[in-house]
Scaffold this motif. Structure first.
Motif, PDB file in Angstrom:
ATOM      1  N   LEU A  88      -8.808   0.939  -3.318  1.00 31.85           N
ATOM      2  CA  LEU A  88      -7.830   2.029  -3.426  1.00 31.85           C
ATOM      3  C   LEU A  88      -6.483   1.364  -3.676  1.00 31.85           C
ATOM      4  O   LEU A  88      -6.050   0.522  -2.889  1.00 31.85           O
ATOM      5  N   CYS A  89      -5.839   1.742  -4.768  1.00 33.14           N
ATOM      6  CA  CYS A  89      -4.554   1.152  -5.127  1.00 33.14           C
ATOM      7  C   CYS A  89      -3.510   2.261  -5.227  1.00 33.14           C
ATOM      8  O   CYS A  89      -3.841   3.443  -5.230  1.00 33.14           O
ATOM      9  N   VAL A  90      -2.263   1.879  -5.322  1.00 32.67           N
ATOM     10  CA  VAL A  90      -1.157   2.814  -5.480  1.00 32.67           C
ATOM     11  C   VAL A  90      -0.498   2.526  -6.826  1.00 32.67           C
ATOM     12  O   VAL A  90      -0.272   1.364  -7.179  1.00 32.67           O
ATOM     13  N   CYS A  91      -0.189   3.573  -7.571  1.00 34.37           N
ATOM     14  CA  CYS A  91       0.500   3.428  -8.849  1.00 34.37           C
ATOM     15  C   CYS A  91       1.967   3.110  -8.580  1.00 34.37           C
ATOM     16  O   CYS A  91       2.681   3.920  -7.994  1.00 34.37           O
ATOM     17  N   GLU A  92       2.396   1.918  -8.984  1.00 31.25           N
ATOM     18  CA  GLU A  92       3.789   1.503  -8.835  1.00 31.25           C
ATOM     19  C   GLU A  92       4.215   0.723 -10.062  1.00 31.25           C
ATOM     20  O   GLU A  92       3.480  -0.165 -10.513  1.00 31.25           O
ATOM     21  N   ARG A  93       5.385   1.046 -10.601  1.00 29.35           N
ATOM     22  CA  ARG A  93       5.947   0.330 -11.750  1.00 29.35           C
ATOM     23  C   ARG A  93       4.952   0.208 -12.903  1.00 29.35           C
ATOM     24  O   ARG A  93       4.848  -0.832 -13.555  1.00 29.35           O
ATOM     25  N   ARG A  98      -0.809  -2.912  -4.559  1.00 25.30           N
ATOM     26  CA  ARG A  98      -1.142  -2.799  -3.129  1.00 25.30           C
ATOM     27  C   ARG A  98      -2.580  -2.307  -2.920  1.00 25.30           C
ATOM     28  O   ARG A  98      -2.819  -1.365  -2.182  1.00 25.30           O
ATOM     29  N   CYS A  99      -3.512  -2.948  -3.580  1.00 32.82           N
ATOM     30  CA  CYS A  99      -4.918  -2.531  -3.488  1.00 32.82           C
ATOM     31  C   CYS A  99      -5.524  -2.916  -2.131  1.00 32.82           C
ATOM     32  O   CYS A  99      -5.241  -3.987  -1.608  1.00 32.82           O
ATOM     33  N   GLN A 100      -6.325  -2.003  -1.574  1.00 38.78           N
ATOM     34  CA  GLN A 100      -7.010  -2.182  -0.299  1.00 38.78           C
ATOM     35  C   GLN A 100      -8.482  -1.802  -0.508  1.00 38.78           C
ATOM     36  O   GLN A 100      -8.784  -1.001  -1.381  1.00 38.78           O
TER      37      GLN A 100
END
Length: 106
Positions: A88-93, A98-100
């Motif tokens: 699970l990652c977060v869309c940034e830039r 920040r994948c977990q």
């Protein structure tokens, strides 16, 4: 980009500024694709976003932190979670960050 005349007879649309050499990165798509800026790439004069901004998929000049992500043909907004295989990652830039490990993945 300008045609061969170097934009001598053209004015830039509102919000864009004339650069003798295209800034890099020039768009959110370039950031999202992970392509790097190559110093050997030829310059293109033209109307580009102001320094520090890039062109979004909606043709607006935005800060790189406001770029969405494109993963497997799906567009994600900044801050949105992205499932990538068992992460699970977060869309940034414009990129998944920040994948977990995904707890739902067996």
């Amino acid at each position: 980009p300008c045609p061969d005349d170097g934009c001598t007879n053209a004015s830039c649309p509102p919000g864009l500024v004339r650069h003798k050499c295209a800034p890099c990165p020039v768009s959110c798509a370039q950031i999202s694709s992970g392509s790097t800026c190559d110093s050997a790439t030829p310059c293109f004069s033209g109307c580009w976003c102001p320094e520090g901004q890039v062109m979004s998929h909606t043709q607006q000049c935005v800060l790189p932190g406001e770029c969405g992500c494109q993963v497997a043909g799906v567009r994600y907004w900044p801050g949105q979670k992205i499932k990538m295989d068992c992460d699970l990652c977060v869309c940034e830039r414009g990129r998944p960050q920040r994948c977990q490990p995904n707890p739902d993945c067996s």
